[in-house]
Design a protein around this motif. Structure first.
Motif, PDB file in Angstrom:
ATOM      1  N   PRO A   1      -2.321  -5.118   3.743  1.00  0.00           N
ATOM      2  CA  PRO A   1      -1.170  -5.317   2.866  1.00  0.00           C
ATOM      3  C   PRO A   1       0.026  -5.901   3.606  1.00  0.00           C
ATOM      4  O   PRO A   1       0.073  -5.918   4.840  1.00  0.00           O
ATOM      5  N   ASP A   2       1.020  -6.351   2.848  1.00  0.00           N
ATOM      6  CA  ASP A   2       2.234  -6.921   3.435  1.00  0.00           C
ATOM      7  C   ASP A   2       3.226  -5.845   3.853  1.00  0.00           C
ATOM      8  O   ASP A   2       4.101  -6.093   4.688  1.00  0.00           O
ATOM      9  N   LEU A   3       3.104  -4.641   3.273  1.00  0.00           N
ATOM     10  CA  LEU A   3       3.996  -3.525   3.614  1.00  0.00           C
ATOM     11  C   LEU A   3       3.285  -2.232   3.240  1.00  0.00           C
ATOM     12  O   LEU A   3       2.511  -2.197   2.267  1.00  0.00           O
ATOM     13  N   ILE A   4       3.557  -1.174   4.001  1.00  0.00           N
ATOM     14  CA  ILE A   4       2.954   0.134   3.738  1.00  0.00           C
ATOM     15  C   ILE A   4       4.052   1.163   3.538  1.00  0.00           C
ATOM     16  O   ILE A   4       4.955   1.285   4.377  1.00  0.00           O
ATOM     17  N   ILE A   5       3.980   1.886   2.416  1.00  0.00           N
ATOM     18  CA  ILE A   5       4.849   3.039   2.178  1.00  0.00           C
ATOM     19  C   ILE A   5       4.011   4.270   2.479  1.00  0.00           C
ATOM     20  O   ILE A   5       2.981   4.501   1.830  1.00  0.00           O
ATOM     21  N   LEU A   6       4.434   5.062   3.455  1.00  0.00           N
ATOM     22  CA  LEU A   6       3.579   6.106   4.016  1.00  0.00           C
ATOM     23  C   LEU A   6       4.285   7.453   4.039  1.00  0.00           C
ATOM     24  O   LEU A   6       5.327   7.607   4.685  1.00  0.00           O
ATOM     25  N   ASP A   7       3.706   8.434   3.339  1.00  0.00           N
ATOM     26  CA  ASP A   7       4.262   9.781   3.346  1.00  0.00           C
ATOM     27  C   ASP A   7       3.904  10.470   4.663  1.00  0.00           C
ATOM     28  O   ASP A   7       2.824  10.252   5.220  1.00  0.00           O
ATOM     29  N   VAL A   8       4.806  11.293   5.170  1.00  0.00           N
ATOM     30  CA  VAL A   8       4.543  12.021   6.415  1.00  0.00           C
ATOM     31  C   VAL A   8       3.551  13.150   6.184  1.00  0.00           C
ATOM     32  O   VAL A   8       2.586  13.319   6.932  1.00  0.00           O
TER      33      VAL A   8
ATOM     34  N   GLN B   1       8.735  -4.979 -10.238  1.00  0.00           N
ATOM     35  CA  GLN B   1       9.396  -5.969  -9.388  1.00  0.00           C
ATOM     36  C   GLN B   1       8.466  -7.118  -9.009  1.00  0.00           C
ATOM     37  O   GLN B   1       8.850  -8.001  -8.242  1.00  0.00           O
ATOM     38  N   GLY B   2       7.228  -7.069  -9.516  1.00  0.00           N
ATOM     39  CA  GLY B   2       6.293  -8.162  -9.276  1.00  0.00           C
ATOM     40  C   GLY B   2       5.362  -7.971  -8.092  1.00  0.00           C
ATOM     41  O   GLY B   2       4.650  -8.912  -7.717  1.00  0.00           O
ATOM     42  N   TYR B   3       5.347  -6.773  -7.501  1.00  0.00           N
ATOM     43  CA  TYR B   3       4.477  -6.524  -6.363  1.00  0.00           C
ATOM     44  C   TYR B   3       3.083  -6.093  -6.815  1.00  0.00           C
ATOM     45  O   TYR B   3       2.918  -5.446  -7.858  1.00  0.00           O
ATOM     46  N   ASP B   4       2.094  -6.427  -6.007  1.00  0.00           N
ATOM     47  CA  ASP B   4       0.730  -5.941  -6.196  1.00  0.00           C
ATOM     48  C   ASP B   4       0.613  -4.634  -5.418  1.00  0.00           C
ATOM     49  O   ASP B   4       0.952  -4.593  -4.231  1.00  0.00           O
ATOM     50  N   VAL B   5       0.152  -3.545  -6.061  1.00  0.00           N
ATOM     51  CA  VAL B   5       0.218  -2.217  -5.452  1.00  0.00           C
ATOM     52  C   VAL B   5      -1.169  -1.604  -5.288  1.00  0.00           C
ATOM     53  O   VAL B   5      -1.991  -1.621  -6.217  1.00  0.00           O
ATOM     54  N   LEU B   6      -1.409  -1.048  -4.102  1.00  0.00           N
ATOM     55  CA  LEU B   6      -2.611  -0.270  -3.808  1.00  0.00           C
ATOM     56  C   LEU B   6      -2.197   1.176  -3.599  1.00  0.00           C
ATOM     57  O   LEU B   6      -1.146   1.442  -3.011  1.00  0.00           O
ATOM     58  N   LEU B   7      -3.027   2.129  -4.038  1.00  0.00           N
ATOM     59  CA  LEU B   7      -2.709   3.535  -3.879  1.00  0.00           C
ATOM     60  C   LEU B   7      -3.778   4.246  -3.050  1.00  0.00           C
ATOM     61  O   LEU B   7      -4.976   3.985  -3.203  1.00  0.00           O
ATOM     62  N   ALA B   8      -3.329   5.135  -2.167  1.00  0.00           N
ATOM     63  CA  ALA B   8      -4.232   6.003  -1.411  1.00  0.00           C
ATOM     64  C   ALA B   8      -3.655   7.408  -1.449  1.00  0.00           C
ATOM     65  O   ALA B   8      -2.439   7.587  -1.306  1.00  0.00           O
ATOM     66  N   GLY B   9      -4.531   8.407  -1.642  1.00  0.00           N
ATOM     67  CA  GLY B   9      -4.055   9.777  -1.794  1.00  0.00           C
ATOM     68  C   GLY B   9      -4.095  10.622  -0.557  1.00  0.00           C
ATOM     69  O   GLY B   9      -3.634  11.771  -0.564  1.00  0.00           O
ATOM     70  N   ASP B  10      -4.660  10.095   0.531  1.00  0.00           N
ATOM     71  CA  ASP B  10      -4.663  10.839   1.793  1.00  0.00           C
ATOM     72  C   ASP B  10      -4.692   9.859   2.968  1.00  0.00           C
ATOM     73  O   ASP B  10      -4.830   8.650   2.776  1.00  0.00           O
TER      74      ASP B  10
ATOM     75  N   LEU C   1       0.848  -1.189   0.000  1.00  0.00           N
ATOM     76  CA  LEU C   1       0.000   0.000   0.000  1.00  0.00           C
ATOM     77  C   LEU C   1       0.881   1.235   0.000  1.00  0.00           C
ATOM     78  O   LEU C   1       1.742   1.385   0.878  1.00  0.00           O
ATOM     79  N   VAL C   2       0.671   2.133  -0.969  1.00  0.00           N
ATOM     80  CA  VAL C   2       1.405   3.392  -1.048  1.00  0.00           C
ATOM     81  C   VAL C   2       0.440   4.519  -0.694  1.00  0.00           C
ATOM     82  O   VAL C   2      -0.560   4.726  -1.391  1.00  0.00           O
ATOM     83  N   VAL C   3       0.737   5.224   0.393  1.00  0.00           N
ATOM     84  CA  VAL C   3      -0.106   6.349   0.829  1.00  0.00           C
ATOM     85  C   VAL C   3       0.685   7.626   0.567  1.00  0.00           C
ATOM     86  O   VAL C   3       1.585   7.989   1.326  1.00  0.00           O
ATOM     87  N   GLU C   4       0.349   8.301  -0.517  1.00  0.00           N
ATOM     88  CA  GLU C   4       1.112   9.463  -0.976  1.00  0.00           C
ATOM     89  C   GLU C   4       0.179  10.394  -1.746  1.00  0.00           C
ATOM     90  O   GLU C   4      -0.525   9.948  -2.664  1.00  0.00           O
ATOM     91  N   ASP C   5       0.164  11.684  -1.383  1.00  0.00           N
ATOM     92  CA  ASP C   5      -0.751  12.617  -2.035  1.00  0.00           C
ATOM     93  C   ASP C   5      -0.195  13.200  -3.332  1.00  0.00           C
ATOM     94  O   ASP C   5      -0.940  13.786  -4.121  1.00  0.00           O
ATOM     95  N   ASP C   6       1.099  13.059  -3.570  1.00  0.00           N
ATOM     96  CA  ASP C   6       1.694  13.492  -4.821  1.00  0.00           C
ATOM     97  C   ASP C   6       1.442  12.408  -5.874  1.00  0.00           C
ATOM     98  O   ASP C   6       2.086  11.355  -5.859  1.00  0.00           O
TER      99      ASP C   6
END
Length: 241
Positions: A47-54, A25-34, A6-11
């Motif tokens: 999800p298995d990992l979260i990329i989270l913008d501050v 790279q073969g990952y399944d990706v979810l996007l959230a804008g806020d 899961l990528v949480v990024e407003d840009d």
């Protein structure tokens, strides 16, 4: 099955670039804008990992991390455009596993993602191996480590101090468990970074030291005079039980 991230990024441009490279790279990706959508998607999809913008609209990344850390144990990698150490420490205090400062290279981000997922997989494999071994030798007995008034239940991932449940962040638990499994052995900061965080040692041991300080505040009678987690000058730490 592919790992889900899961990528949480407003840009939008940045999030789509991250998505593109993760999918390569073969990952399944979810996007959230806020932040609110990030919390909602994380709860629904786990999800298995979260990329989270501050810096997020609505709920910022620190608050999202705090909320999700109470519910999920997956790795959280925070993105920050601010270089002040205090921001990184706040993220770790909220329960983040890793952080990367903008601007960053996609290669570095991919390496961090891979390292955090691999670390999680190693922990699962290690746990499964020990659980299987225990089931053969002591089928009705949990994997429990006792150190006087401190008890670590590896099966349930619970800590008890004076028979009272002790609330630890996931990284605090993993750090304490690793040290406890190596009782009486001086463990270097670089090894702790590698085995607990999945990082390569880059000369910065601040993360380890901060987590040790938090643990001491919770398990030591006097954190200023620790006798359970002892500092070994020039090396790292030793757990004496």
């Amino acid at each position: 099955m592919a790992y889900q991230i899961l990528v949480v990024e407003d840009d939008k441009t940045l999030s789509e670039m991250i998505q593109f490279n993760l999918q390569r790279q073969g990952y399944d990706v979810l996007l959230a804008g806020d932040g609110r959508d990030g919390v909602k998607l994380a709860r629904e999809r786990k999800p298995d990992l979260i990329i989270l913008d501050v810096m997020l609209p609505g709920i910022d990344g620190f608050e999202v991390c705090r909320i999700l850390r109470k519910e999920l144990s997956v790795p959280i990698l925070m993105l920050t455009a601010r270089t002040e150490e205090i921001d990184k420490i706040v993220g770790l205090e909220m329960g983040a596993d890793d952080y990367i400062t903008k601007p960053f290279s996609i290669r570095e981000l991919m390496a961090r993602v891979k390292a955090n997922l691999r670390r999680t997989e190693l922990i699962r494999e290690d746990f499964a191996s020990e659980s299987s071994s225990s089931a053969i030798t002591t089928p009705n007995k949990s994997l429990i480590l006792n150190f006087g008034n401190l008890t670590i239940d590896q099966n349930r991932r619970e800590i008890f101090l004076n028979e009272q449940t002790l609330r630890l962040k996931p990284k605090e638990f993993e750090l304490l468990l690793f040290l406890a499994r190596h009782q009486g052995i001086a463990v270097s900061r670089s090894l702790l970074l590698e085995r607990v965080w999945g990082w390569s040692y880059d000369g910065n041991s601040r993360t380890v030291d901060v987590h040790v300080r938090w643990l001491r505040e919770k398990i030591e009678p006097d954190p200023n005079e620790p006798h359970r987690i002892v500092t070994i000058r020039g090396i790292g730490y030793r757990f004496d039980g």
